[in-house]
Design a protein around this motif. Structure first.
Motif, mmCIF file in Angstrom:
data_model
loop_
_atom_site.group_PDB
_atom_site.id
_atom_site.type_symbol
_atom_site.label_atom_id
_atom_site.label_comp_id
_atom_site.label_asym_id
_atom_site.label_seq_id
_atom_site.Cartn_x
_atom_site.Cartn_y
_atom_site.Cartn_z
ATOM 1 N N PRO A 69 24.445 59.783 28.928
ATOM 2 C CA PRO A 69 24.155 60.809 28.181
ATOM 3 C C PRO A 69 23.325 62.087 28.958
ATOM 4 C CG PRO A 69 23.124 59.405 26.787
ATOM 5 C CD PRO A 69 23.697 58.676 27.866
ATOM 6 N N SER A 70 22.570 61.590 29.650
ATOM 7 C CA SER A 70 21.569 62.394 30.705
ATOM 8 C C SER A 70 22.400 63.033 31.832
ATOM 9 C CB SER A 70 20.389 61.500 31.041
ATOM 10 O OG SER A 70 20.723 60.570 32.059
ATOM 11 N N LEU A 125 30.303 62.425 30.599
ATOM 12 C CA LEU A 125 30.817 62.401 29.193
ATOM 13 C C LEU A 125 32.344 62.721 29.365
ATOM 14 C CD1 LEU A 125 27.814 64.196 27.486
ATOM 15 C CD2 LEU A 125 28.297 61.706 27.673
ATOM 16 N N GLY A 126 32.680 63.332 30.314
ATOM 17 C CA GLY A 126 34.195 63.733 30.387
ATOM 18 C C GLY A 126 35.137 62.959 31.400
ATOM 19 N N ASN A 127 34.277 61.893 31.928
ATOM 20 C CA ASN A 127 35.041 61.024 32.960
ATOM 21 C C ASN A 127 35.696 60.014 32.425
ATOM 22 O OD1 ASN A 127 35.738 59.740 35.127
ATOM 23 N ND2 ASN A 127 33.722 59.823 36.078
ATOM 24 N N TRP A 128 36.678 60.076 31.699
ATOM 25 C CA TRP A 128 37.432 59.101 30.821
ATOM 26 C C TRP A 128 38.099 57.994 32.002
ATOM 27 C CZ3 TRP A 128 36.246 58.997 26.274
ATOM 28 C CH2 TRP A 128 36.098 60.222 25.282
ATOM 29 N N PHE A 129 38.461 58.628 32.973
ATOM 30 C CA PHE A 129 39.083 57.358 33.875
ATOM 31 C C PHE A 129 38.044 56.547 34.512
ATOM 32 C CE2 PHE A 129 39.171 55.864 38.400
ATOM 33 C CZ PHE A 129 40.388 55.168 38.277
ATOM 34 N N PRO A 174 25.907 42.630 34.741
ATOM 35 C CA PRO A 174 26.578 43.467 33.826
ATOM 36 C C PRO A 174 25.562 44.372 33.026
ATOM 37 C CG PRO A 174 26.055 41.192 32.692
ATOM 38 C CD PRO A 174 25.526 41.338 34.056
ATOM 39 N N VAL A 175 25.942 45.462 33.496
ATOM 40 C CA VAL A 175 25.030 46.945 32.883
ATOM 41 C C VAL A 175 25.951 47.921 32.373
ATOM 42 C CG1 VAL A 175 23.411 46.511 35.049
ATOM 43 C CG2 VAL A 175 25.466 47.928 35.421
ATOM 44 N N ALA A 176 25.208 48.889 31.875
ATOM 45 C CA ALA A 176 25.641 49.929 31.202
ATOM 46 C C ALA A 176 26.083 50.843 32.151
ATOM 47 C CB ALA A 176 24.986 50.794 30.213
#
Length: 395
Positions: free
Chosen positions: A252-253, A258-262, A292-294
């Motif tokens: 979120p930073s 946030l709009g990168n759906w692909f 494995p990370v976010a």
């Protein structure tokens, strides 16, 4: 007079040594023409901010501080992704290698792969013979070119390969096809379990058709297996493996994420592929390090992945020449450890090789020429078991 000679000799030694002491890290761009890849048939990409240019086969080669053409260095082959190019890893807007790999005391080779998927394209059984043989280009032409042109260490532990996304697939696949050369291999968000049932449809969204690259998943199942790192794990039994992947969660930073759906959806799929690979690797006893990370499918995470892989250690100790090994391949020609092979005809199945001491077993069918380190050459008809020069394992 003796004092003068001493002074002159000291000045001469200092003058000869000064370029070594002052040599800074630098990037060289080299042309890498190929008999196996036709640039006219390649879909080249431009990295962010690059000027339009002619599509050619090139590589960027990062030479570390102190490289003087005399001392030998480890080498890292660093592969780009599907939408990138040979200069993406050095671009400040993408890989930013100067900062990301700061202090890495190794040669870094970043070759062009266009949108070639690091494969000899199936295309109805042509297997790259029409100018799309990316495996032959990278493994049989590029690596020998780099070895001739630069001072590369000869030890297996000093040869590593890594890549992002499509390049993560390429890194593990190439390590599986040259297990005696690469000691470590790393995948960052890589497509490393490509026989998942949803992957052919997902693959086709990228601009290429899976039938062209690998063939029909049913009719050419063996060719998919021969390019699937998860199915090639026997080849990687003595290779150090690093896998890092996100989970599709945006930071979120970073508002652009946030709009990168692909980027989110791609990473969700690739997390599942990573889980497949790591689970299978651990079941075989392979040396795999999993992170494995976010995160999503994007450059900030791949820069972090490279930093983490460097910290993990790309050039650690590995077996140099095990006396027991097993491998699978669909290639007509290649090298597995100390054994070079050339089949008279391209295999129509997944071929197995295994060595135990002085016994080499070849599965599959067909006539094959073998050249084994130590001087022995022979022609045999597979399946076959042959006696080969013994090699004692060493580390």
């Amino acid at each position: 007079m003796r004092l003068l000679r001493t002074v002159l000799l000291t000045l001469l030694v200092a003058a000869c040594a000064s370029p070594v002491a002052s040599a800074a890290a630098r990037v060289e761009t080299i042309d890498t023409p190929s008999r196996f890849v036709d640039p006219a048939k390649a879909a080249f990409n431009l990295p962010a901010g690059a000027e339009p240019r002619e599509g050619r086969l090139r590589a960027n080669v990062w030479l570390p501080a102190g490289y003087d053409g005399r001392r030998r260095f480890p080498v890292l082959y660093l592969l780009h992704g599907h939408g990138d190019a040979y200069d993406s890893w050095v671009s400040p807007r993408q890989g930013d290698l100067a900062e990301t790999a700061a202090g890495l005391n190794a040669i870094v080779v970043m070759p062009e792969a266009a949108r070639g998927w690091y494969a000899d394209w199936w295309e109805g059984g042509k297997r790259g013979r029409d100018g799309r043989a990316w495996e032959r280009y990278h493994l049989d032409e590029l690596i020998p070119l780099i070895e001739r042109r630069y001072r590369v260490s000869g030890r297996r532990r000093d040869h590593a390969i890594a890549g992002l996304s499509m390049g993560g697939l390429g890194a593990l696949h190439y390590a599986a096809q040259r297990p005696g050369y690469f000691g470590s291999a790393a995948s960052f968000s890589g497509a490393i379990s490509i026989e998942r049932p949803e992957w052919p449809t997902a693959f086709d969204t990228q601009g290429e058709a899976h039938d062209d690259v690998y063939g029909d998943p049913g009719d050419a199942a063996f060719y998919w297996q021969g390019h699937n790192p998860t199915a090639q794990l026997p080849n990687l039994r003595d290779t150090r493996l690093f896998v890092r992947v996100g989970d599709g969660t945006a930071d979120p930073s970073r508002p652009a994420e946030l709009g990168n759906w692909f980027g989110a959806l791609a990473e969700i799929e690739l997390r599942q592929q990573a889980e497949d690979f790591v689970r299978a690797a651990r079941a075989t006893g392979a040396d795999v390090h999993y992170e494995p990370v976010a995160g999503i499918h994007d450059w900030p995470y791949w820069r972090d992945a490279l930093r983490s892989a460097i910290s993990w250690g790309l050039f650690e100790e590995v077996p140099e020449a095990p006396s027991r090994w097993a491998a699978r391949t669909v290639q007509q020609t290649g090298r597995l450890w100390d054994t070079r092979f050339v089949f008279a005809r391209p295999p129509e199945e997944l071929v197995t090789f295994s060595r135990d001491g002085d016994r080499l077993r070849i599965g599959g069918t067909g006539r094959v020429h073998l050249a084994i380190k130590g001087g022995r050459r022979m022609d045999v008809t597979a399946p076959a078991t042959v006696t080969v020069p013994p090699r004692r394992p060493r580390r």
